[in-house]
Design a protein around this motif. Structure first.
Motif: not given
Ligand code: AMP
Length: 487
Positions: A55-76
């Motif tokens: 799960f970590v490898l594809p998550m890293l790939t997917m997270l390359e697009k987009g940005r995090a906002r304060a107090r709102m995690p993108r993945t959990l």
């Protein structure tokens, strides 16, 4: 199939290359394409199969697009224990070294304010244990409405630890449209229900049948007496007699037993650390680090504390207690025999354990061979402090039973387990007990694992044994007796 065929990003592929992995493991090969296709995944896999990277490898790939906002995690990512959460964080460090992602760990036992500061700065990956996560959420410090991907890891352990109501609450706090990756080693009915409720049309990926034992592990039962000191004695002698010993995890059923056995082994000169839920986080981390870096050779743990820990190269597992649940046996022995290596698991079996052993044998679909009773004088010389330990486990108490041994010389006997000492060679090398005694008449076909043992050689590098307790140099070894029976 090579990693390059899995549609992972260049950065991820570079990190995998640095990690030195030649090819994806089966769970990675099967799960990664579905994760990248944004499908929900139900992964049935034991630890040691490479499921974290799945799960970590594809998550890293997917997270390359987009940005995090304060107090709102993108993945959990939800983990049942602090150690597992920390381990997943390490995986993000390792595989995400070419990324600039914010990864936060939200676990109990560490400062709330530091965690709050991290949440404030915006988090790409939030790795959490359920209780502390809900604390932050209830204080209004965390909004889960931005979670695009939820990972529920070690779900069957969450069930054992009573976290399912928390998981249900968290699942209701994250958006309905999120992607969910759900990993479990076994599928009890309650877990089945949760998957039906919270996964949407999941792809099922199963790398080995749930609750099957790893083929590379030699499993043996060791007979012991009824009293706690009998068990400790049997354990010590089993450890000393173990072939190709490098290090071991010793499992107890209860936290209290972990602490008590730890004290006992340390008093007997073993270099041991303990891991259980009553220790604070820094003590847990220190124990684990000491075991991982080889300073300590024995880690005594409860199921909860040890579940899923990735400790490569554990040569032996000792079940000081037969686990109450047969599933736990599979998880325990899975700590050894990892990554293609062979391992050995000994289970100490007392007079009341027959039913639990039968359950295990039923679950794994094979009998477990008995190790011959260890030769040599009994090691009943408990220390004075041990004699003072409450004898609550057994009936009848044994407080004064071995008084006669107390004043005997307490020369260090477990030097092989003491730090920074080189064991001296013993004058008499051990005779394999198999040569010393004829096999019993009621022989049966040995379990496949027992056959593995028949093919194993005693390593010339095997540590020398200590002198026996009572002045003897008669050194014990196991006789593999392929006889089925219960204590
Ligand atoms: P896990 O099942 O996630 O606990 O992983 C068990 C171990 O396998 C970890 O030590 C990983 O570093 C290692 N591992 C993960 N993926 C691979 C791979 N593709 N090849 C070899 N080892 C791996």
């Amino acid at each position: 199939m090579p990693f390059s065929k899995l549609d992972l990003s260049e950065k991820v592929l570079a990190a995998v290359k640095t990690a030195g992995y030649p090819n994806p493991t089966p769970i990675q090969e099967q799960a990664i394409p579905h994760v990248l296709a944004r499908r929900d995944v139900l992964g049935i896999a034991q630890t040691g199969t490479g499921k974290t990277a799945a799960f970590v490898l594809p998550m890293l790939t997917m997270l390359e697009k987009g940005r995090a906002r304060a107090r709102m995690p993108r993945t959990l990512i939800l983990e049942p224990t602090r150690e597992l959460a920390a381990q997943v964080e390490e995986s993000f460090d390792k595989y995400g070294k070419n990324h600039k992602l914010n990864v936060a760990l939200i676990i109990g036992g560490v400062s709330f304010d530091d965690q709050d500061g991290k949440l404030m700065r915006g988090v790409d990956v939030l790795i959490a244990t359920p209780g502390r996560l809900l604390d932050h959420s209830e204080r209004g410090r965390l909004l889960m409405s931005g979670v695009e991907l939820l990972v529920i890891d070690e779900a069957d352990r969450m069930l054992d630890m009573g976290f399912i109501p928390d998981i249900e609450r968290i699942c209701k706090l994250v958006p309905f449209t999120r992607q969910t990756l759900f990993f479990t080693a076994t599928m009890p009915p309650e877990i089945q229900r949760i998957t039906e409720q919270f996964l949407h049309n999941p792809v099922k990926v199963e790398v080995s049948r749930p609750a099957t034992t790893v083929a590379a592990i030699l499993q043996q039962l060791v007979k012991t007496g009824r009293e706690p000191h009998d068990k400790r004695d049997t354990l010590r002698r089993t450890i000393r007699a173990a072939d190709n010993f490098k290090n071991a995890i010793i499992f107890c059923n209860r936290k209290r037993e972990v602490a008590q056995l730890h004290r006992s082994l340390v008093r007997h000169g073993f270099n041991a650390v303990a891991l259980h839920g009553d220790l604070d986080q820094s003590a847990r981390t220190a124990a684990l680090d000491s075991f991982r870096n080889g300073e300590s050779k024995l880690l005594i743990a409860s199921d909860v504390a040890a579940r899923g820990l990735d400790i490569p190269d554990v040569s032996h597992v000792f079940n000081f207690d037969v686990p109450h649940h047969a599933d736990d046996y599979v998880h325990r022995i899975g700590r050894t025999g990892r990554a293609g290596k062979t391992g050995t698991a000994y289970t100490i079996v007392g007079p009341g354990d027959g039913k639990a052993v039968a359950e295990i044998e039923k679950l794994i679909g094979q009998p477990i061979a008995w190790a011959e009773a260890l030769a040599g004088a009994p090691d009943h010389a408990e220390t004075q402090d041990e004699a003072r330990e409450p004898r609550r486990e057994g009936r009848g108490g044994t407080r004064n039973r071995h008084r006669g041994h107390r004043n005997e010389s307490r020369a260090p006997r477990e030097e092989r387990f003491a730090p920074d000492r080189t064991p001296s060679p013993q004058p008499h090398s051990p005779q394999p007990a198999a040569q010393a005694q004829p096999p019993r008449r009621e022989q049966r076909q040995p379990a496949p694992v027992a056959r593995i043992e028949e093919a194993r050689h005693r390593s010339p590098a095997a540590p020398a044994r200590e002198p026996a307790d009572h002045g003897g140099d008669h050194l014990p070894a196991f006789l593999l007796r392929p006889v089925r029976g219960k204590a």
